[in-house]
Write a protein that holds these residues in place. Structure first.
Motif: not given
Length: 475
Positions: A234-240, A108-116, A69-72
């Motif tokens: 959703a807010k962190a990855f701007d998922v609307t 854990t995979s929250e970030t990579i999953i929410w980016s998708m 996962i990208p560190e960012s």
RNA sequence: CGGGCUGUAGCGCAGUGGCUAGCGCGCUCGGUUCGGGACCGAGAGGCCGGGAGUUCAAGUCUCCCCAGCCCGACCA
């Protein structure tokens, strides 16, 4: 074969002896990592197969997201990064070159999953998304223990996306109850389902729920968690998504997981000084037949035992031990060490009477049985073993759970008896912290399903209580 | 990451700075056994966790590193 350290001598060493001698796992050359051996992995496969069908029944699909996962991404959710940064493993060099952006090995995979999910969700028609993945994760823990806390572990993580807060919360609770029923019905492990306090919740969650079990040393083990993530990711990855009335709204989320730690729970809940004890519904091998013979009786006994074996084979996971080089006594001890729920002893005397001896792993009880009606007899017996293990664990938990109102009783209990304390709490994290500092006990959770408070005052400060809570020392 | 303990055959351990490093279990082979971890005989198996040093000489002494266990701190 080395003897197993008894639980009363050294509980920790007993646990390690069981894991090693029952060949569930072994240490790897890398600190904190373990190899899961075939007997341990078979157990994990049983757990996977039961849970996986429960996930499918509740509408989820499996997918796979990458380990790197990208560190960012980790940094996008403030609490999340704060919670996980101390335990991250980071890849900085790959293909012989320093990477422009370091890659984190997923904790854990929250970030990579929410980016998708951002790419996949535009409309309320795209919701809900109900995805689970079976994966490995890495968390650089300072202090590790086989199965209970290892640097790399296997788990499943469900990640769901919903149009409403209510739906996400409902999903969170639904999956918690899936875990609870799995623990109780398959693992024979009674658990307390409840909500975590602010101090104990998942980094990035709005609410965290857990199931908590009591081990034989009276410490609590968190056996599964589910999180209401609100709109944080959703807010962190701007998922609307666009709602039916045309408005753009952030998506609501849940995540939930159980890990190979469950194997540790299974061991510590049921096993004894003879070795592993497994509930029949999860035991990879249910029955082992031990023929008892001398050189001259061997053909006759083996023929009879093979007959029983072939009769049982279509119905149960059954093995037969035909080794000529070990004595019956040794074979008995082996079946007990390995946690095989039912042993069938067949010797010349049994054959004369056209019967055999069934031996329960949970109680050691020996039962004579005839070949007719054997299959049904075994089914009933296994259900009884399953129930006995559950009730034994439940009684143990009840015997070691106390309702307390006075803090002096609390400190004395934690010092002398240990176990679960069911008491009141004002909701102030200051009281929780003080108690932890003074007694090492933490709030395991706030049990669900209590219609009214059973305790009037906070155990620490005496102010009116707003939650019934379970305190215990924990793994 | 701090404190303590440990690392010698597959496992459990013994081994005063000094000759070819031992014991028990397990393993291999042969035989006798076989209803709760059998017995006899003969074998195989070692970079003494890794590295650097002190010494005529290191498993043994010193330092560093690695790993494991326990206690802390930390820990969905």
């Amino acid at each position: 074969m080395a003897k197993i350290t008894s639980r009363s001598t050294d509980y920790s060493q007993w646990y390690i002896d069981i894991v090693m001698q029952a060949q569930l796992a072994d240490y790897s050359p890398v600190k904190g990592c373990m190899v899961i051996r075939p007997r341990g992995y078979a157990l994990w496969e049983k757990i996977q197969s039961v849970l996986d069908s429960k996930f499918k029944e509740t509408g989820h699909s499996n997918a796979y997201f990458p380990m790197l996962i990208p560190e960012s991404f980790l940094k996008k959710e403030a609490e999340h990064v704060e919670g996980f940064s101390p335990e991250l493993a980071v890849v900085t060099i790959a293909g012989g070159e320093t990477l422009e952006e370091p890659l984190v090995v997923r904790p854990t995979s929250e970030t990579i999953i929410w980016s998708m999910y951002k790419k996949w969700i535009q409309s309320y028609r795209d919701l809900p998304i109900l995805i689970n993945q079976w994966a490995n994760v890495i968390r650089w823990e300072k202090r590790t223990r086989l199965f209970l806390r290892t640097t790399e572990f296997l788990w499943q993580e469900g990640h769901t996306a919903h149009a409403t807060q209510e739906e996400a919360e409902e999903e969170t609770r639904k999956m918690l109850l899936v875990y609870k029923s799995f623990a109780e019905e398959y693992m024979a492990l009674p658990v307390i389902a409840g909500e975590k306090t602010e101090a104990e919740k998942f980094a990035g969650a709005v609410k965290t729920y857990s199931i908590e079990a009591m081990m034989q040393d009276k410490k609590a083990l968190q056996a599964g968690t589910s999180h209401d993530l609100g709109q944080n990711f959703a807010k962190a990855f701007d998922v609307t998504f666009q709602s039916p009335d045309g408005k753009l709204e952030y998506v609501w989320a849940s995540s939930w997981g159980v890990s190979t730690r469950l194997i540790g729970a299974l061991i510590m809940a049921h096993s004894d000084d003879r070795g592993l004890v497994l509930p029949p519904r999860l035991a990879p091998t249910l029955i082992r037949i031990v023929p008892i013979f001398k050189t001259e009786t061997r053909p006759r006994v083996v023929e009879y035992a093979m007959g029983v074996f072939n009769n049982l084979k279509p119905h149960f996971s059954v093995e037969i031990d035909l080794d000529d080089n070990t004595s019956p006594g040794f074979k008995f001890a082996q079946t007990e060490l390995l946690g095989i729920p039912l042993r069938i002893e067949i010797g010349p005397k049994d054959i004369e009477n056209n019967e055999m001896v069934l031996v329960r792993r949970d109680t050691g009880e020996k039962i004579k049985a005839s070949p007719s009606g054997l299959i049904d007899r075994i089914k009933v017996l296994c259900e009884d073993i399953q129930n006995t293990l559950y009730h034994r664990a439940l009684v143990f938990r009840k015997e070691n759970t106390v309702l307390l109102e006075k803090y002096s009783d609390f400190t004395e209990f934690m010092e002398k008896e240990a176990g679960f304390v069911d008491t009141g709490w004002c909701g102030d994290s200051a009281c929780e912290t003080k108690i932890k500092e003074e007694t090492k006990a933490t709030i395991r959770n706030i049990p669900l399903g209590r219609d009214e408070l059973q305790h009037g005052a906070c155990i620490y400060c005496g102010k009116p209580s707003c939650h019934d809570v379970i305190f215990a020392k924990a793994y």
